[in-house]
Design a protein around this motif. Structure first.
Motif, PDB file in Angstrom:
ATOM      1  N   ASP A   3     -16.339  29.462 -48.271  1.00  0.00           N
ATOM      2  CA  ASP A   3     -17.074  29.013 -47.082  1.00  0.00           C
ATOM      3  C   ASP A   3     -18.218  29.968 -46.764  1.00  0.00           C
ATOM      4  O   ASP A   3     -19.323  29.533 -46.410  1.00  0.00           O
ATOM      5  CB  ASP A   3     -16.129  28.915 -45.884  1.00  0.00           C
ATOM      6  CG  ASP A   3     -15.123  27.784 -46.033  1.00  0.00           C
ATOM      7  OD1 ASP A   3     -15.437  26.817 -46.755  1.00  0.00           O
ATOM      8  OD2 ASP A   3     -14.036  27.871 -45.438  1.00  0.00           O
ATOM      9  N   ILE A   4     -17.965  31.258 -46.875  1.00  0.00           N
ATOM     10  CA  ILE A   4     -19.005  32.256 -46.606  1.00  0.00           C
ATOM     11  C   ILE A   4     -20.162  32.088 -47.585  1.00  0.00           C
ATOM     12  O   ILE A   4     -21.339  32.113 -47.197  1.00  0.00           O
ATOM     13  CB  ILE A   4     -18.424  33.677 -46.698  1.00  0.00           C
ATOM     14  CG1 ILE A   4     -17.422  33.925 -45.571  1.00  0.00           C
ATOM     15  CG2 ILE A   4     -19.543  34.724 -46.656  1.00  0.00           C
ATOM     16  CD1 ILE A   4     -16.713  35.256 -45.662  1.00  0.00           C
ATOM     17  N   ALA A   5     -19.835  31.889 -48.861  1.00  0.00           N
ATOM     18  CA  ALA A   5     -20.878  31.726 -49.878  1.00  0.00           C
ATOM     19  C   ALA A   5     -21.717  30.478 -49.616  1.00  0.00           C
ATOM     20  O   ALA A   5     -22.947  30.500 -49.765  1.00  0.00           O
ATOM     21  CB  ALA A   5     -20.241  31.654 -51.267  1.00  0.00           C
ATOM     22  N   LEU A   6     -21.073  29.390 -49.227  1.00  0.00           N
ATOM     23  CA  LEU A   6     -21.803  28.149 -48.977  1.00  0.00           C
ATOM     24  C   LEU A   6     -22.742  28.282 -47.778  1.00  0.00           C
ATOM     25  O   LEU A   6     -23.900  27.844 -47.828  1.00  0.00           O
ATOM     26  CB  LEU A   6     -20.810  27.003 -48.750  1.00  0.00           C
ATOM     27  CG  LEU A   6     -20.013  26.541 -49.975  1.00  0.00           C
ATOM     28  CD1 LEU A   6     -18.962  25.512 -49.571  1.00  0.00           C
ATOM     29  CD2 LEU A   6     -20.948  25.954 -51.026  1.00  0.00           C
ATOM     30  N   ILE A 109     -19.043  32.764 -40.188  1.00  0.00           N
ATOM     31  CA  ILE A 109     -20.440  32.487 -39.854  1.00  0.00           C
ATOM     32  C   ILE A 109     -21.207  33.802 -39.718  1.00  0.00           C
ATOM     33  O   ILE A 109     -22.332  33.941 -40.205  1.00  0.00           O
ATOM     34  CB  ILE A 109     -20.524  31.670 -38.557  1.00  0.00           C
ATOM     35  CG1 ILE A 109     -19.815  30.319 -38.745  1.00  0.00           C
ATOM     36  CG2 ILE A 109     -21.969  31.468 -38.125  1.00  0.00           C
ATOM     37  CD1 ILE A 109     -19.659  29.527 -37.468  1.00  0.00           C
ATOM     38  N   TRP A 110     -20.600  34.759 -39.041  1.00  0.00           N
ATOM     39  CA  TRP A 110     -21.206  36.074 -38.841  1.00  0.00           C
ATOM     40  C   TRP A 110     -21.528  36.746 -40.180  1.00  0.00           C
ATOM     41  O   TRP A 110     -22.661  37.195 -40.414  1.00  0.00           O
ATOM     42  CB  TRP A 110     -20.268  36.934 -38.007  1.00  0.00           C
ATOM     43  CG  TRP A 110     -20.573  38.405 -37.991  1.00  0.00           C
ATOM     44  CD1 TRP A 110     -21.788  38.976 -37.746  1.00  0.00           C
ATOM     45  CD2 TRP A 110     -19.653  39.478 -38.221  1.00  0.00           C
ATOM     46  NE1 TRP A 110     -21.675  40.350 -37.794  1.00  0.00           N
ATOM     47  CE2 TRP A 110     -20.382  40.677 -38.078  1.00  0.00           C
ATOM     48  CE3 TRP A 110     -18.289  39.538 -38.497  1.00  0.00           C
ATOM     49  CZ2 TRP A 110     -19.782  41.926 -38.240  1.00  0.00           C
ATOM     50  CZ3 TRP A 110     -17.697  40.782 -38.644  1.00  0.00           C
ATOM     51  CH2 TRP A 110     -18.429  41.956 -38.522  1.00  0.00           C
ATOM     52  N   LEU A 174     -24.046  40.517 -35.284  1.00  0.00           N
ATOM     53  CA  LEU A 174     -22.950  40.428 -34.320  1.00  0.00           C
ATOM     54  C   LEU A 174     -23.496  40.493 -32.898  1.00  0.00           C
ATOM     55  O   LEU A 174     -23.104  39.705 -32.026  1.00  0.00           O
ATOM     56  CB  LEU A 174     -21.951  41.558 -34.566  1.00  0.00           C
ATOM     57  CG  LEU A 174     -20.614  41.474 -33.814  1.00  0.00           C
ATOM     58  CD1 LEU A 174     -19.523  42.171 -34.618  1.00  0.00           C
ATOM     59  CD2 LEU A 174     -20.696  42.118 -32.443  1.00  0.00           C
ATOM     60  N   ILE A 175     -24.430  41.412 -32.669  1.00  0.00           N
ATOM     61  CA  ILE A 175     -25.050  41.523 -31.345  1.00  0.00           C
ATOM     62  C   ILE A 175     -25.828  40.250 -31.015  1.00  0.00           C
ATOM     63  O   ILE A 175     -25.767  39.738 -29.898  1.00  0.00           O
ATOM     64  CB  ILE A 175     -25.973  42.755 -31.292  1.00  0.00           C
ATOM     65  CG1 ILE A 175     -25.148  44.040 -31.402  1.00  0.00           C
ATOM     66  CG2 ILE A 175     -26.786  42.770 -29.993  1.00  0.00           C
ATOM     67  CD1 ILE A 175     -25.980  45.292 -31.556  1.00  0.00           C
ATOM     68  N   LEU A 237     -16.560  38.924 -31.027  1.00  0.00           N
ATOM     69  CA  LEU A 237     -17.008  37.761 -31.791  1.00  0.00           C
ATOM     70  C   LEU A 237     -16.018  36.607 -31.636  1.00  0.00           C
ATOM     71  O   LEU A 237     -15.124  36.405 -32.462  1.00  0.00           O
ATOM     72  CB  LEU A 237     -17.164  38.131 -33.266  1.00  0.00           C
ATOM     73  CG  LEU A 237     -17.888  37.108 -34.145  1.00  0.00           C
ATOM     74  CD1 LEU A 237     -19.359  37.054 -33.784  1.00  0.00           C
ATOM     75  CD2 LEU A 237     -17.728  37.479 -35.619  1.00  0.00           C
ATOM     76  N   THR A 238     -16.194  35.849 -30.568  1.00  0.00           N
ATOM     77  CA  THR A 238     -15.378  34.663 -30.332  1.00  0.00           C
ATOM     78  C   THR A 238     -16.293  33.450 -30.190  1.00  0.00           C
ATOM     79  O   THR A 238     -17.461  33.578 -29.829  1.00  0.00           O
ATOM     80  CB  THR A 238     -14.535  34.802 -29.051  1.00  0.00           C
ATOM     81  OG1 THR A 238     -15.423  34.933 -27.921  1.00  0.00           O
ATOM     82  CG2 THR A 238     -13.631  36.030 -29.123  1.00  0.00           C
TER      83      THR A 238
END
Length: 246
Positions: A3-6, A109-110, A174-175, A237-238
């Motif tokens: 998922d991260i790669a996509l 996503i982050w 993240l910020i 990160l929510t």
């Protein structure tokens, strides 16, 4: 990981779709890189090569500063150009909120968005640094003293420095995700000139030998420090905080 790669691949395609920003970023990188290389060569390397017996350790230090600074510009300008722009655009268009509506984790996503900005800069930084390494060697060193290089130059510029910017990309994204992207952008905009000035001054004044293991260790330590800050902020990160942030 899939998922991260996509997500990262899709984000890179979106980022590279902005031809004007890409052209400006590359032009700025080339101008900065040429200025840094020419200045360091004329002020440091050329005078050192005019002596009867060139000081090889000093030349290694100067070369280390050149290669490190070039890679730093490649990574730094890319993050400066795309980090704030892409985060602001995707927030305003609701792209991040749309991704959060899927089963994807916020952390995926982050990480993906951070990699999407970091990886193109890594490629540019490494390519430009390799060109600078070869150019300085074949213009100045090879005709008289042979090829100048140390493993610590490679580790500092091609491993430690990318880790610094990977950690920085994670931190500013993240910020940006959990708050105002402008806050992360301030960090990025200040970091590059301050860090570049510090490295060049420490290197040319021999406070830190840019071709030695202490310099590499210091770079790895900085990467670890930035990474730890990002990890400490990770609980922020929510999905709710990201959606409600501006």
């Amino acid at each position: 990981m899939r998922d991260i790669a996509l997500i990262a691949a899709a984000s890179i395609r979106n980022n590279l779709g902005s031809k004007v920003i890409i052209a400006v970023a590359i032009a700025v990188e080339l101008i900065c890189i040429i200025a840094v290389v020419v200045a360091l060569c004329l002020l440091l390397i050329a005078p050192a090569m005019e002596t009867d017996i060139p000081d090889r350790p000093a030349l290694q230090t100067y070369l280390g500063v050149v290669v490190y600074a070039v890679c730093l510009v490649g990574l730094g300008v890319n993050l400066n150009a795309f980090g704030f722009h892409t985060m602001t655009r995707e927030k305003s268009r609701g792209s991040i909120a749309a991704l959060l509506a899927t089963p994807l984790r916020a952390s995926y996503i982050w990480i993906a968005k951070s990699l999407a900005v970091f990886l193109p800069g890594l490629v540019l930084g490494v390519v430009f640094a390799l060109i600078a390494l070869l150019a300085v060697n074949y213009v100045y060193f090879v005709p008289t003293i042979g090829f100048v290089f140390t493993p610590w130059i490679a580790i500092s510029s091609f491993v430690a420095l990318p880790l610094i910017y990977l950690s920085l990309s994670l931190l500013v994204h993240l910020i940006g995700l959990t708050g105002n992207p402008a806050t992360g952008n301030v960090i990025v905009q200040v970091f590059l000139p301050v860090f570049a000035t510090l490295i060049i001054n420490l290197g040319v004044r021999h406070v830190l030998d840019a071709a030695s293991w202490p310099f590499t260790l210091a770079s790895l330590g900085l990467a670890a420090a930035i990474g730890i800050i990002a990890i400490l902020l990770r609980p922020r990160l929510t999905a709710e905080r990201i959606v409600l942030s501006r």
